[in-house]
Design a protein around this motif. Structure first.
Motif, PDB file in Angstrom:
ATOM      1  N   ASP A 176       0.800  -1.236   0.000  1.00 28.45           N
ATOM      2  CA  ASP A 176       0.000   0.000   0.000  1.00 28.45           C
ATOM      3  C   ASP A 176       0.830   1.283   0.000  1.00 28.45           C
ATOM      4  N   ALA A 177       2.152   1.160  -0.007  1.00 32.52           N
ATOM      5  CA  ALA A 177       2.976   2.369  -0.136  1.00 32.52           C
ATOM      6  C   ALA A 177       3.092   2.674  -1.628  1.00 32.52           C
TER       7      ALA A 177
ATOM      8  N   ASP B  23       2.316  -2.042  -5.922  1.00 27.15           N
ATOM      9  CA  ASP B  23       2.402  -2.297  -7.358  1.00 27.15           C
ATOM     10  C   ASP B  23       2.555  -1.044  -8.209  1.00 27.15           C
ATOM     11  N   ASP B  24       2.311   0.121  -7.640  1.00 28.13           N
ATOM     12  CA  ASP B  24       2.412   1.347  -8.432  1.00 28.13           C
ATOM     13  C   ASP B  24       3.611   2.154  -7.937  1.00 28.13           C
ATOM     14  N   VAL B  25       4.798   1.743  -8.368  1.00 22.02           N
ATOM     15  CA  VAL B  25       6.012   2.369  -7.835  1.00 22.02           C
ATOM     16  C   VAL B  25       7.003   2.626  -8.969  1.00 22.02           C
ATOM     17  N   LYS B  26       7.895   3.555  -8.734  1.00 22.86           N
ATOM     18  CA  LYS B  26       9.006   3.753  -9.669  1.00 22.86           C
ATOM     19  C   LYS B  26      10.293   3.444  -8.925  1.00 22.86           C
ATOM     20  N   CYS B  27      10.951   2.387  -9.330  1.00 25.40           N
ATOM     21  CA  CYS B  27      12.168   1.998  -8.625  1.00 25.40           C
ATOM     22  C   CYS B  27      13.239   1.600  -9.623  1.00 25.40           C
ATOM     23  N   SER B  28      14.457   1.862  -9.272  1.00 24.41           N
ATOM     24  CA  SER B  28      15.549   1.313 -10.063  1.00 24.41           C
ATOM     25  C   SER B  28      16.719   1.062  -9.132  1.00 24.41           C
TER      26      SER B  28
END
Lengths: 445, 250
Positions: A330-331, A362-367
């Motif tokens: 949920d983050a 599920d709605d994240v921007k990661c690298s």
């Protein structure tokens, strides 16, 4: 006698006049430490770092805090700052300058804070770094009787950096210190806090520090850890940060010194808009060993983290980078970027790097990424066509590699210090430190 | 000053230069022109010492020294400097570091001491003003984020600071608008002196309107097939390269 028993014996030998809550906490720390003992390489978090040099050492507690002002001047930053000096873990009032603090700011040696039995100190201390975190935080909790307590009232912007200098002396009998730094930044407050580990070149002491920073809503803290301890020093640190809404924590973890160094950096982003930036640099030579373990916990939606660690490893040095980003369920809509780049200057240097992402939203921007390499040969060629020989070309490029992190350092005194340190440690006859000084002079002209 | 004799060079087994002869005297400006693929850039790269070029025959002498026996940095210190067609970006290495390190390396090779800081500062400020470069460029990483024109000006700035005996400029005009070209040409012209030589490698004649050559050479298929004075450049501009080719075959 076991290693933990030997260490704790020093604690029992000490005269006690702690307030009861402090005494209870010490006992909890001691009990925990006695139960778990020093970590071994069988522990996942210590897989690459062998702490036997600490466990098998014999460290007394410093009897005094004497240190000559000239000696301090030789190793401290030339910085217009509110200064608190600890010598082998003991507060030195003469060398400190804390009398020009603006309203709303307090910087107090921990011993005084404890003596006053501040309710607030009791409430905050240990909240983030419990005895369970590691054997070393447990050990610190058992011993900690000195350090720095920084408190910022809501809306306070501190005019100058708060500069904590931790000096390690070349003692006949090696000592240990367990400093504790507590930073409480009220809502919308802003400060720069520097922990500078320095000292005499012959020192071979054990420093085991714990730092806790609590950032209320909208607070901004720039935290510098400049570790320039003597090459014989053993250094273990953990930094724990708790961030409220819209707060920002900028961490600079700069490691040049020490023989065995371990830093844990943990941030909890607990509310929307909280943002953490981690910048790290380690430049190792000889048989130096530096281990950085970082963790960012994205506990709330729309939180942000950005991490860049650079390692330069020469000779037979050994570096460890373990960076973990944890995104709670949920983050959503968080952004997390992480990178570790390493430059190996020697065939025998070694780096173990492990960037990790653990994501339950599920709605994240990661690298994330890690690279390890040598110097760019095309750039070496370009420099040689200008008459610069191979050794110096490599030196310049090494300095440049560090520069990518150093550009983020907004405090010139620290950027220059590190740049000069890197330049001065570069190989062979060329004096790159002189180049750095010239560049500074031209800039100032 | 520079004597290239019967130079044969292969790159990855392919013959690029096939018996090139060139003599440059102090005080002269030479232009080497030619169609793409003739070997123009190869010539300057070999003289500078870039890897990957194999000299199979011939010799290069600079002031009587065998250039091919010298390390890359020794060539530069001896006063042989190459300005690149595509100057590479060196992230993080400040321009000022490069300039000072390079200048001191050359001074050391000549048995002079390091340049005193105030003198150096004065020099670089003066020369950057000449190249119409803001002093802030000195603190920036070499060529990083520079426009094409800024990169070329930076190459010339290095020349002005280092004062080579022979400056080789590889397609220094490519990608320059007319204003930038004038700045670059002025910089190059200020290098002209009785004891210095300049070797321009260029595809187009227009640069030569601004830097007037003493000698023009046409390089075709690895050989210099025609040499002349500056009027040859104008003729090439008007008639192209084909007539030279035909003439050389005939």
């Amino acid at each position: 006698m076991s290693a933990p028993e030997r260490f704790l014996e020093r604690l029992n030998a000490r005269r006690e006049n702690d307030p009861s809550w402090v005494a209870a906490r010490r006992q909890a720390g001691a009990a925990r430490f006695a139960a778990v003992g020093f970590p071994t390489r069988r522990d996942e978090a210590w897989k690459y770092t062998d702490v036997r040099a600490i466990a098998e050492g014999d460290f007394a507690l410093a009897a005094d805090a004497e240190f000559l002002a000239e000696r301090l001047a030789a190793c401290a930053l030339e910085l217009d700052a509110h200064r608190l000096v600890l010598v082998d873990g003991r507060f030195n009032a003469e060398l400190s300058s804390l009398d020009a603090l603006p309203a709303g700011v307090s910087v107090t040696p921990l011993s005084q804070a404890l003596e006053a039995n501040h309710e607030q100190v009791g409430g905050s201390l240990g909240r983030l770094a419990g005895v369970d975190f590691s054997a070393f935080t447990a050990l610190n909790t058992a011993f900690a009787d000195e350090g720095a307590v920084v408190r910022l009232a809501p809306g306070t912007v501190v005019d100058k950096p708060i500069y904590v200098v931790l000096i390690s002396r070349a003692n006949e009998q090696a000592v240990m210190s367990h400093p504790r730094v507590l930073i409480e930044a009220g809502a919308r407050s802003e400060a720069t806090v520097i922990e500078h580990y320095a000292g005499e070149s012959g020192a071979a002491n054990f420093t085991n520090v714990v730092t806790e920073a609590l950032l209320e809503r909208g607070a901004i803290v720039n935290h510098y850890k400049l570790q320039e301890a003597a090459l014989g020093d053993l250094h273990v640190a953990s930094i724990h940060v708790d961030q409220s809404r819209d707060s920002r924590f900028n961490s600079f973890n700069l490691n040049l010194g020490g023989s065995l160094v371990r830093t844990d950096l943990v941030t909890d982003l607990n509310a929307e808009g909280a943002e953490a930036a981690y910048y790290g640099l380690f430049f190792l030579q000889g048989r130096q060993h530096v281990d950085n373990h970082t963790l960012v916990n994205h506990n709330a939606p729309r939180t942000f983290s950005n991490e860049s660690y650079k390692g330069i490893l020469d000779d037979r040095s050994h570096g460890v980078f373990n960076g973990k980003v944890y995104v709670k369920k949920d983050a959503q809509q968080i952004e997390a970027y992480q990178n570790n780049a390493n430059l190996l200057l020697s065939d025998r240097a070694e780096i173990d790097t492990k960037p990790e992402l653990v994501i339950y939203a599920d709605d994240v921007k990661c690298s994330h990424g890690a690279t390890t390499g040598q110097l760019d040969e095309e750039a070496v060629y370009a420099l040689r066509t200008r008459g610069i020989d191979v050794a110096m070309a490599r030196g310049l490029l090494t300095l440049a590699f560090a520069g990518e992190v150093m550009e983020q350092v907004k405090l010139n005194e620290i950027a220059e210090r590190v740049e000069r340190a890197v330049a001065g440690r570069l190989p062979e006859r060329f004096n790159l430190a002189d180049l750095v000084e010239t560049a500074e002079a031209v800039q100032e002209a | 000053m520079l004597e290239v004799k019967d130079l044969h060079v292969t790159v990855e087994g392919k013959a690029i230069l096939k018996g090139l002869d060139l003599t440059v005297q102090p005080g002269e400006v030479h232009a080497i022109m030619g169609p793409n693929g003739a070997g123009k850039s190869t010539l300057s790269a070999v003289i500078a010492g870039k890897d990957g070029y194999e000299v199979t025959q011939g010799s290069i002498l600079f002031e009587g020294q065998d250039v091919l026996e010298m390390e890359i940095e020794e060539r530069a210190r001896a006063g042989l400097l190459l300005g690149f067609q595509y100057p590479i970006e060196i992230p993080g290495v400040k321009n000022i570091y490069l300039l000072k390190a390079a200048l001191n390396a050359a001074r050391e090779a000549r048995g002079e001491g390091e340049i005193p800081a105030p003198e150096f500062m004065k020099l670089v400020r003066e020369k950057s003003a000449e190249m119409q470069m803001d002093p802030s460029f000195l603190q920036r990483a070499v060529n990083e984020g520079f426009s094409g024109g800024e990169k070329k000006r930076n190459e010339i700035l290095q020349m002005l600071v280092l004062q080579p005996k022979l400056a080789m400029l590889d397609e220094i005009d490519s990608g320059l608008d007319i204003d930038a070209m004038k700045v670059v040409a002025n910089g190059v012209n200020s290098l002209r002196s009785a004891d210095r030589a300049i070797l321009l490698v260029t595809h187009y004649q227009r640069l030569l309107n601004h830097i007037e050559p003493d000698r023009v050479h046409v390089l075709v298929d690895g050989r210099i097939v025609k040499s002349g004075d500056k009027s040859l450049a104008l003729e090439l501009e008007a008639r192209g390269y084909d007539w030279v080719l035909e003439e050389s075959v005939a």
